[in-house]
Every structure is written in structure tokens, then in C-alpha cells.
Design a protein around this motif. Structure first.
Motif, mmCIF file in Angstrom:
data_model
loop_
_atom_site.group_PDB
_atom_site.id
_atom_site.type_symbol
_atom_site.label_atom_id
_atom_site.label_comp_id
_atom_site.label_asym_id
_atom_site.label_seq_id
_atom_site.Cartn_x
_atom_site.Cartn_y
_atom_site.Cartn_z
ATOM 1 N N PRO A 57 0.822 -1.215 0.000
ATOM 2 C CA PRO A 57 0.000 0.000 0.000
ATOM 3 C C PRO A 57 0.857 1.266 0.000
ATOM 4 O O PRO A 57 1.831 1.396 0.747
ATOM 5 N N HIS A 58 0.466 2.221 -0.852
ATOM 6 C CA HIS A 58 1.191 3.471 -1.039
ATOM 7 C C HIS A 58 0.198 4.511 -1.540
ATOM 8 O O HIS A 58 -0.867 4.165 -2.055
ATOM 9 N N PRO A 59 0.500 5.802 -1.430
ATOM 10 C CA PRO A 59 -0.484 6.849 -1.717
ATOM 11 C C PRO A 59 -0.311 7.474 -3.100
ATOM 12 O O PRO A 59 0.736 7.379 -3.735
ATOM 13 N N HIS A 60 -1.375 8.151 -3.552
ATOM 14 C CA HIS A 60 -1.348 9.005 -4.740
ATOM 15 C C HIS A 60 -2.221 10.222 -4.494
ATOM 16 O O HIS A 60 -3.211 10.162 -3.757
ATOM 17 N N ILE A 61 -1.888 11.313 -5.170
ATOM 18 C CA ILE A 61 -2.796 12.461 -5.284
ATOM 19 C C ILE A 61 -2.688 12.993 -6.716
ATOM 20 O O ILE A 61 -1.683 12.796 -7.407
ATOM 21 N N ILE A 100 -5.580 8.812 -2.187
ATOM 22 C CA ILE A 100 -5.987 7.422 -2.085
ATOM 23 C C ILE A 100 -4.730 6.596 -1.858
ATOM 24 O O ILE A 100 -3.623 7.012 -2.203
ATOM 25 N N ALA A 101 -4.897 5.439 -1.238
ATOM 26 C CA ALA A 101 -3.807 4.477 -1.114
ATOM 27 C C ALA A 101 -4.272 3.158 -1.712
ATOM 28 O O ALA A 101 -5.462 2.814 -1.631
ATOM 29 N N HIS A 102 -3.339 2.439 -2.338
ATOM 30 C CA HIS A 102 -3.708 1.140 -2.903
ATOM 31 C C HIS A 102 -2.493 0.226 -2.935
ATOM 32 O O HIS A 102 -1.349 0.651 -2.763
ATOM 33 N N SER A 103 -2.772 -1.059 -3.140
ATOM 34 C CA SER A 103 -1.731 -2.077 -3.280
ATOM 35 C C SER A 103 -1.997 -2.878 -4.533
ATOM 36 O O SER A 103 -3.119 -2.897 -5.059
ATOM 37 N N GLU A 104 -0.953 -3.543 -5.021
ATOM 38 C CA GLU A 104 -1.074 -4.456 -6.151
ATOM 39 C C GLU A 104 -0.300 -5.719 -5.806
ATOM 40 O O GLU A 104 0.916 -5.669 -5.593
ATOM 41 N N ARG A 105 -1.022 -6.842 -5.741
ATOM 42 C CA ARG A 105 -0.403 -8.091 -5.314
ATOM 43 C C ARG A 105 -0.626 -9.182 -6.359
ATOM 44 O O ARG A 105 -1.631 -9.193 -7.062
ATOM 45 N N PHE A 106 0.328 -10.093 -6.407
ATOM 46 C CA PHE A 106 0.331 -11.150 -7.418
ATOM 47 C C PHE A 106 -0.111 -12.447 -6.751
ATOM 48 O O PHE A 106 0.707 -13.213 -6.238
ATOM 49 N N GLU A 107 -1.428 -12.684 -6.749
ATOM 50 C CA GLU A 107 -2.027 -13.782 -5.999
ATOM 51 C C GLU A 107 -2.659 -14.846 -6.883
ATOM 52 O O GLU A 107 -3.212 -15.828 -6.390
ATOM 53 N N ASP A 108 -2.590 -14.689 -8.188
ATOM 54 C CA ASP A 108 -3.162 -15.653 -9.123
ATOM 55 C C ASP A 108 -2.436 -16.990 -8.995
ATOM 56 O O ASP A 108 -1.198 -17.025 -8.983
ATOM 57 N N PRO A 109 -3.159 -18.122 -8.903
ATOM 58 C CA PRO A 109 -2.490 -19.425 -8.816
ATOM 59 C C PRO A 109 -1.509 -19.675 -9.949
ATOM 60 O O PRO A 109 -0.454 -20.281 -9.750
ATOM 61 N N ALA A 110 -1.831 -19.182 -11.161
ATOM 62 C CA ALA A 110 -0.904 -19.367 -12.274
ATOM 63 C C ALA A 110 0.394 -18.599 -12.037
ATOM 64 O O ALA A 110 1.486 -19.056 -12.390
ATOM 65 N N MET A 111 0.278 -17.418 -11.422
ATOM 66 C CA MET A 111 1.477 -16.661 -11.094
ATOM 67 C C MET A 111 2.286 -17.393 -10.037
ATOM 68 O O MET A 111 3.517 -17.450 -10.085
ATOM 69 N N LEU A 112 1.573 -17.973 -9.069
ATOM 70 C CA LEU A 112 2.262 -18.708 -8.015
ATOM 71 C C LEU A 112 2.984 -19.927 -8.573
ATOM 72 O O LEU A 112 3.973 -20.392 -8.008
ATOM 73 N N ALA A 113 2.489 -20.444 -9.692
ATOM 74 C CA ALA A 113 3.115 -21.605 -10.315
ATOM 75 C C ALA A 113 4.221 -21.215 -11.286
ATOM 76 O O ALA A 113 4.747 -22.061 -12.004
ATOM 77 N N GLY A 114 4.546 -19.927 -11.338
ATOM 78 C CA GLY A 114 5.620 -19.481 -12.225
ATOM 79 C C GLY A 114 5.116 -18.928 -13.534
ATOM 80 O O GLY A 114 5.749 -19.069 -14.576
ATOM 81 N N ARG A 273 -2.894 10.341 7.513
ATOM 82 C CA ARG A 273 -4.165 10.964 7.147
ATOM 83 C C ARG A 273 -4.721 10.459 5.808
ATOM 84 O O ARG A 273 -5.846 10.802 5.446
ATOM 85 N N ILE A 274 -3.927 9.688 5.054
ATOM 86 C CA ILE A 274 -4.440 8.996 3.867
ATOM 87 C C ILE A 274 -4.662 7.554 4.288
ATOM 88 O O ILE A 274 -3.704 6.833 4.590
ATOM 89 N N PRO A 275 -5.907 7.088 4.369
ATOM 90 C CA PRO A 275 -6.175 5.763 4.927
ATOM 91 C C PRO A 275 -5.564 4.652 4.079
ATOM 92 O O PRO A 275 -5.433 4.770 2.855
ATOM 93 N N LEU A 276 -5.223 3.556 4.733
ATOM 94 C CA LEU A 276 -4.767 2.348 4.048
ATOM 95 C C LEU A 276 -5.979 1.547 3.573
ATOM 96 O O LEU A 276 -7.085 1.710 4.084
ATOM 97 N N PRO A 277 -5.788 0.653 2.594
ATOM 98 C CA PRO A 277 -6.894 -0.228 2.201
ATOM 99 C C PRO A 277 -7.362 -1.045 3.407
ATOM 100 O O PRO A 277 -6.530 -1.639 4.114
ATOM 101 N N PRO A 278 -8.653 -1.081 3.683
ATOM 102 C CA PRO A 278 -9.121 -1.788 4.884
ATOM 103 C C PRO A 278 -8.829 -3.285 4.846
ATOM 104 O O PRO A 278 -8.714 -3.914 5.905
ATOM 105 N N ASN A 279 -8.694 -3.859 3.646
ATOM 106 C CA ASN A 279 -8.402 -5.278 3.535
ATOM 107 C C ASN A 279 -6.943 -5.548 3.156
ATOM 108 O O ASN A 279 -6.604 -6.627 2.690
ATOM 109 N N ASP A 280 -6.073 -4.539 3.369
ATOM 110 C CA ASP A 280 -4.632 -4.705 3.164
ATOM 111 C C ASP A 280 -3.926 -3.587 3.907
ATOM 112 O O ASP A 280 -3.361 -2.670 3.313
ATOM 113 N N ASN A 281 -3.973 -3.652 5.241
ATOM 114 C CA ASN A 281 -3.503 -2.526 6.047
ATOM 115 C C ASN A 281 -2.435 -2.893 7.068
ATOM 116 O O ASN A 281 -2.174 -2.127 7.998
#
Length: 307
Positions: A57-61, A100-114, A273-281
Motif C-alpha cells: 500500500p502506497h499513496p497518490h494524489i 488514495i492508497a492502494h496495493s497491487e499483489r500477485f495472488e493468481d495461482p498461475a502466477m504462483l506456479a511461475g 491521514r491517507i487511509p490504508l486499504p481496509p483489507n490490506d492494512n
């Protein structure tokens, strides 16, 4: 005809993950409202390295981030509570506005398999009147994006208006952003009614006015000309540009027409003061050490990373 050719530079996002960085460039800070462009991949991700590529998670304006995938899958989470799996051919348009703050994560099973990842991410600066609007996120499915085909040509309109097409993607200023695939020998052009226009070679090799250009090069064209782009081999292009917005300052992940607003954003992130994602905080990217003043159209490139 060609005003400038920008060669992508390698930029590290940490943990051994490198991207091609195209914008900003010291001789060309923006192209229309586009102020940032990264090309990530193609890269095969070994399972043991997948977590190290996550963008915490990181911010933008003051901007919209536009994520567009050729291959792979990314999970987006933001401080609005949005959780969106980003897939190839979709347009994911996040407008930061006042913050806003957001994250980008690589959680796809195909990604996990290489699996393989390849994506283009751009930032579109906002007009001054929209810089402090409430943040938003929209996901647009491929069927919402017009496709044009002709002999040797396939084209998808990502955003804006071009070649007589437009779509439902909400933009804040006149622009065009187009994904084009050319077969060998195919010929293509650019929209003529925008003052700032470019073509980025993502794959293959093209010829313009007798000279060849390849992967990682952004061709910036002179206003008013009607260039002919010829594919020397199977090629993929991103066409982009639009109306200029005027000077913008950029520092890390912050864009603004005001230096003072960027300083305020730094303080806001440090103070929480810029909130983190509630499901990735549980984790976040801290504010980098400030070794430079905010960069404008003639300043230094940002120390920021893929959004």
C-alpha cells in the motif's frame, strides 16, 4: 515528422524487479495529460519470488492510474474498500483526486506456479479543477472497449476518443489511448486532431519514414503531421496523447499543479491521514527520504515506482 524518440530506461522497483520506464523523460515530461509510463515484463515469476514483487500500500494524489495487462493477473486493493482482480484486456482506472492508497499483489495461482506477467501502467494528470475531487476506482471489461479490425490490423480503444471511436471509460480531459496489433507489412497512423501524440513499441519492430524502431521506444510526433507506421514484423503498439494540461510537479507518487500541495501530501502520508486499504492494512510503503525538490516540466524525474 518525428519530434523525439524516447528510449525506455531500466528502473528498479526493488527486490530485483525491473521495469522499462518511458515517462517522465528529461526532454519530455508529459505527452498530453500522460505524465508517467512503465512497461513491466514480460517476466516469468518463480513461485519463491512472487511475494517480493507485490507492491505494498502506497499513496497518490492529483492523478489517475491506468493499469492495462497483456498477460498475467494482479489484485488491486484500495482505501475505498475496492478489491479488484485485474486481467488482460481490461481497463482499471483509479482516480486519486485528493488522496488514495492502494496495493497491487500477485495472488493468481498461475502466477504462483511461475506464470508470466506483462503490463503497462500510465498515470494521467488531472486538470486543476479535478485535482481535489473525491477518489474513485472503475474496472471496465473488454466488451466495453470498442475493437476495430482491418487487413493486418487489430485495435482496441483503451480510453478517450480516436479514429471515430469512443467508449465508456471516464476521463477528465481530451486524450486518446489505443492498443494496436499489426501483422507484418500492415500500415497504421495516428489520430490527427490532438496536439501531442506518441506511439510506444511494446513488441516487434516498425518503420517510420524509412527508419526502424523497436521494443522500448516511444515515438513522439510533430503536431499536424500524418505519419505512416509500417510493421516490419508482428508488432504491438500503444498510441497515446491528447491536450496538454500545463506544468505539473511530480514527486514519488504525487502529482500536482502546486508544489505546496505535494508537500502537504508528504505530511499527510507520514501522519496517517491517507487511509490504508481496509483489507490490506498491515504493511505500507514509507515516505522516501526527500533528497530533491518536487520536479516539474523541467525538473528531475520522480523517485516513484509502478503504482
Amino acid at each position: 515528422m518525428l519530434d523525439l524518440v524516447i528510449d525506455a530506461r531500466s528502473a528498479s522497483l526493488g527486490n530485483g524487479f525491473h521495469v522499462r520506464r518511458i515517462l517522465p523523460y528529461r526532454l519530455r515530461r508529459m505527452l498530453g495529460p500522460f505524465i508517467f509510463m512503465d512497461h513491466a515484463g514480460p517476466v516469468h515469476i518463480a513461485p519463491e519470488n512472487r511475494a517480493s514483487m507485490d507492491v505494498l500500500p502506497h499513496p497518490h494524489i492529483g492523478l489517475s492510474t491506468v493499469s492495462y495487462l497483456f498477460d498475467g493477473q494482479v489484485t488491486h486493493r484500495d482505501s475505498l474498500g475496492v478489491q479488484q482482480v485485474i486481467r488482460p484486456g481490461e481497463v482499471n482506472w483509479m482516480t486519486a483526486g485528493r488522496g488514495i492508497a492502494h496495493s497491487e499483489r500477485f495472488e493468481d495461482p498461475a502466477m504462483l506456479a511461475g506464470g508470466q506477467l506483462e503490463m503497462i501502467q500510465t498515470w494521467v494528470a488531472l486538470p486543476e479543477a479535478a485535482e481535489e475531487q473525491a477518489p474513485t476506482f472503475e474496472n471496465y471489461q473488454p466488451e466495453q472497449l470498442p475493437i476495430f479490425t482491418d487487413t493486418g490490423v487489430w485495435m482496441r480503444l483503451i480510453a478517450g476518443a480516436a479514429f471515430g471511436e469512443n467508449n465508456q471509460v471516464k476521463t477528465h480531459s481530451p486524450l486518446f489511448y489505443v492498443h494496436v496489433v499489426l501483422e507484418p507489412g500492415a500500415r497504421f497512423g495516428l489520430p490527427t486532431h490532438y496536439p501531442e501524440r506518441g506511439a510506444y513499441v511494446a513488441k516487434g519492430e516498425v518503420e517510420v519514414n524509412g527508419r526502424t524502431y523497436g521494443v522500448g521506444q516511444l515515438l513522439v510526433f510533430t503536431q499536424g503531421v500524418d505519419p505512416v507506421i509500417v510493421a516490419r514484423e508482428a508488432s504491438t503498439l500503444l498510441l497515446l496523447g491528447g491536450e496538454p494540461l500545463g506544468e505539473r510537479f511530480i514527486w514519488w507518487n504525487f502529482v500536482s499543479s502546486s508544489r505546496e500541495r505535494i508537500e502537504q501530501a508528504k505530511a499527510d502520508w507520514q501522519a496517517g491521514r491517507i487511509p490504508l486499504p481496509p483489507n490490506d492494512n498491515q504493511t505500507f510503503v514509507p515516505l522516501p527520504e526527500d533528497r530533491t525538490r518536487p520536479a516539474g516540466s523541467g525538473g528531475n524525474p520522480p523517485p516513484g515506482a509502478l503504482s
